[in-house]
Design an enzyme around this catalytic site. Structure first.
Site, PDB file in Angstrom:
ATOM      1  N   ASP A  33     -17.880  53.875 -51.127  1.00 40.72           N
ATOM      2  CA  ASP A  33     -18.074  52.637 -51.890  1.00 40.72           C
ATOM      3  C   ASP A  33     -17.862  52.928 -53.374  1.00 40.72           C
ATOM      4  O   ASP A  33     -18.301  53.961 -53.902  1.00 40.72           O
ATOM      5  CB  ASP A  33     -19.488  52.087 -51.639  1.00 40.72           C
ATOM      6  CG  ASP A  33     -19.628  50.639 -52.060  1.00 40.72           C
ATOM      7  OD1 ASP A  33     -19.814  49.781 -51.180  1.00 40.72           O
ATOM      8  OD2 ASP A  33     -19.536  50.348 -53.281  1.00 40.72           O
ATOM      9  N   ASN A  89     -23.852  43.243 -44.298  1.00 44.97           N
ATOM     10  CA  ASN A  89     -24.129  41.996 -44.997  1.00 44.97           C
ATOM     11  C   ASN A  89     -23.196  40.931 -44.426  1.00 44.97           C
ATOM     12  O   ASN A  89     -21.986  41.160 -44.319  1.00 44.97           O
ATOM     13  CB  ASN A  89     -23.890  42.162 -46.495  1.00 44.97           C
ATOM     14  CG  ASN A  89     -24.844  43.158 -47.124  1.00 44.97           C
ATOM     15  OD1 ASN A  89     -25.992  43.258 -46.711  1.00 44.97           O
ATOM     16  ND2 ASN A  89     -24.376  43.909 -48.101  1.00 44.97           N
ATOM     17  N   GLY A  95     -25.514  38.224 -48.440  1.00 42.65           N
ATOM     18  CA  GLY A  95     -25.072  38.959 -49.629  1.00 42.65           C
ATOM     19  C   GLY A  95     -23.683  39.567 -49.498  1.00 42.65           C
ATOM     20  O   GLY A  95     -23.323  40.460 -50.254  1.00 42.65           O
ATOM     21  N   GLN A  96     -22.886  39.053 -48.543  1.00 44.34           N
ATOM     22  CA  GLN A  96     -21.537  39.602 -48.366  1.00 44.34           C
ATOM     23  C   GLN A  96     -20.646  39.168 -49.528  1.00 44.34           C
ATOM     24  O   GLN A  96     -20.652  38.002 -49.937  1.00 44.34           O
ATOM     25  CB  GLN A  96     -20.946  39.103 -47.035  1.00 44.34           C
ATOM     26  CG  GLN A  96     -19.601  39.723 -46.705  1.00 44.34           C
ATOM     27  CD  GLN A  96     -19.106  39.378 -45.302  1.00 44.34           C
ATOM     28  OE1 GLN A  96     -19.762  38.613 -44.578  1.00 44.34           O
ATOM     29  NE2 GLN A  96     -17.967  39.912 -44.934  1.00 44.34           N
ATOM     30  N   HIS A 102     -17.556  44.886 -42.698  1.00 45.22           N
ATOM     31  CA  HIS A 102     -17.734  46.318 -42.964  1.00 45.22           C
ATOM     32  C   HIS A 102     -19.175  46.716 -42.728  1.00 45.22           C
ATOM     33  O   HIS A 102     -20.096  45.906 -42.872  1.00 45.22           O
ATOM     34  CB  HIS A 102     -17.316  46.663 -44.397  1.00 45.22           C
ATOM     35  CG  HIS A 102     -17.914  45.757 -45.431  1.00 45.22           C
ATOM     36  ND1 HIS A 102     -17.419  44.502 -45.692  1.00 45.22           N
ATOM     37  CD2 HIS A 102     -18.983  45.921 -46.255  1.00 45.22           C
ATOM     38  CE1 HIS A 102     -18.145  43.925 -46.641  1.00 45.22           C
ATOM     39  NE2 HIS A 102     -19.113  44.758 -46.990  1.00 45.22           N
ATOM     40  N   LEU A 103     -19.356  47.968 -42.369  1.00 40.02           N
ATOM     41  CA  LEU A 103     -20.682  48.549 -42.197  1.00 40.02           C
ATOM     42  C   LEU A 103     -20.917  49.494 -43.366  1.00 40.02           C
ATOM     43  O   LEU A 103     -20.061  50.334 -43.671  1.00 40.02           O
ATOM     44  CB  LEU A 103     -20.783  49.320 -40.878  1.00 40.02           C
ATOM     45  CG  LEU A 103     -20.654  48.492 -39.584  1.00 40.02           C
ATOM     46  CD1 LEU A 103     -19.193  48.288 -39.216  1.00 40.02           C
ATOM     47  CD2 LEU A 103     -21.394  49.162 -38.442  1.00 40.02           C
ATOM     48  N   HIS A 104     -22.044  49.330 -44.037  1.00 40.68           N
ATOM     49  CA  HIS A 104     -22.435  50.258 -45.097  1.00 40.68           C
ATOM     50  C   HIS A 104     -23.206  51.410 -44.441  1.00 40.68           C
ATOM     51  O   HIS A 104     -24.201  51.179 -43.750  1.00 40.68           O
ATOM     52  CB  HIS A 104     -23.375  49.595 -46.101  1.00 40.68           C
ATOM     53  CG  HIS A 104     -22.787  48.471 -46.898  1.00 40.68           C
ATOM     54  ND1 HIS A 104     -22.400  48.611 -48.212  1.00 40.68           N
ATOM     55  CD2 HIS A 104     -22.538  47.180 -46.572  1.00 40.68           C
ATOM     56  CE1 HIS A 104     -21.946  47.446 -48.666  1.00 40.68           C
ATOM     57  NE2 HIS A 104     -22.025  46.564 -47.693  1.00 40.68           N
TER      58      HIS A 104
HETATM   59  P1  AMP Z   1     -20.700  43.518 -49.352  1.00 47.23           P
HETATM   60  O1  AMP Z   1     -21.443  43.030 -50.569  1.00 47.23           O
HETATM   61  O2  AMP Z   1     -21.542  43.848 -48.187  1.00 47.23           O
HETATM   62  O3  AMP Z   1     -19.566  42.562 -49.014  1.00 47.23           O
HETATM   63  O4  AMP Z   1     -20.070  44.900 -49.777  1.00 47.23           O
HETATM   64  C1  AMP Z   1     -18.852  45.049 -50.437  1.00 47.23           C
HETATM   65  C2  AMP Z   1     -18.838  46.450 -50.986  1.00 47.23           C
HETATM   66  O5  AMP Z   1     -17.503  46.793 -51.288  1.00 47.23           O
HETATM   67  C3  AMP Z   1     -19.650  46.645 -52.263  1.00 47.23           C
HETATM   68  O6  AMP Z   1     -20.659  47.621 -52.037  1.00 47.23           O
HETATM   69  C4  AMP Z   1     -18.621  47.093 -53.285  1.00 47.23           C
HETATM   70  O7  AMP Z   1     -19.121  48.061 -54.166  1.00 47.23           O
HETATM   71  C5  AMP Z   1     -17.523  47.650 -52.386  1.00 47.23           C
HETATM   72  N1  AMP Z   1     -16.182  47.642 -52.932  1.00 47.23           N
HETATM   73  C6  AMP Z   1     -15.529  46.597 -53.483  1.00 47.23           C
HETATM   74  N2  AMP Z   1     -14.280  46.957 -53.824  1.00 47.23           N
HETATM   75  C7  AMP Z   1     -14.145  48.259 -53.465  1.00 47.23           C
HETATM   76  C8  AMP Z   1     -13.077  49.203 -53.543  1.00 47.23           C
HETATM   77  N3  AMP Z   1     -11.899  48.882 -54.073  1.00 47.23           N
HETATM   78  N4  AMP Z   1     -13.300  50.446 -53.065  1.00 47.23           N
HETATM   79  C9  AMP Z   1     -14.491  50.784 -52.541  1.00 47.23           C
HETATM   80  N5  AMP Z   1     -15.523  49.941 -52.425  1.00 47.23           N
HETATM   81  C10 AMP Z   1     -15.353  48.693 -52.894  1.00 47.23           C
END
Ligand code: AMP
Length: 116
Positions: A33, A89, A95-96, A102-104
């Site tokens: 991330d 999310n 909070g997406q 995607h899975l964090h």
């Molecule tokens: P969400 O809020 O669950 O949709 O998570 C999106 C995640 O994508 C966030 O934690 C961002 O920091 C991450 N993110 C956005 N753009 C990039 C990128 N280019 N490379 C890596 N992570 C990213």
């Protein structure tokens, strides 16, 4: 592809923009991330652009299992022997922010509960 599912993550899959990729196979990609919330913060995504978990369908069940097992594989690769957290999310209240499911994978520190 230029529909609403063609997010920044699709560009990462196509290698059009850089990412710190830690794992890749035919179905999934894992990369760090950009704004890490833990010492290890990796995103695991399907190469197939499902916008959000709520859009997954019964035909996706094998892919969903594959994504979870990919989380486990990456966690082992990263040495997260003391545990970790997995977060999806979903939608506005979830909070997406990026509408490519995607899975964090978060690890390397102790997590609190409940999440914010
Ligand atoms: P969400 O809020 O669950 O949709 O998570 C999106 C995640 O994508 C966030 O934690 C961002 O920091 C991450 N993110 C956005 N753009 C990039 C990128 N280019 N490379 C890596 N992570 C990213």
């Amino acid at each position: 592809m230029s529909d609403s599912t063609d997010t920044i993550f699709s560009k990462i899959i196509r290698k059009e923009i850089p990412a710190d990729i830690v794992y890749e196979d035919d179905l999934a990609l894992a990369f760090r991330d950009l704004n890490p919330q833990a010492p290890v913060h990796i995103l695991i995504i399907p190469k197939q652009p499902i916008a959000k978990l709520a859009d997954a369908e019964s035909q996706d069940h094998a892919l969903m299992g594959h994504l979870l097992l990919t989380v486990k594989r990456v966690a082992e690769q990263q040495g997260l022997t003391n545990g970790y957290r997995v977060v999806i999310n979903t939608g506005e209240d979830g909070g997406q922010t990026v509408y490519h499911m995607h899975l964090h994978l978060l690890g390397g520190r102790s997590m609190s509960w409940p999440p914010g």
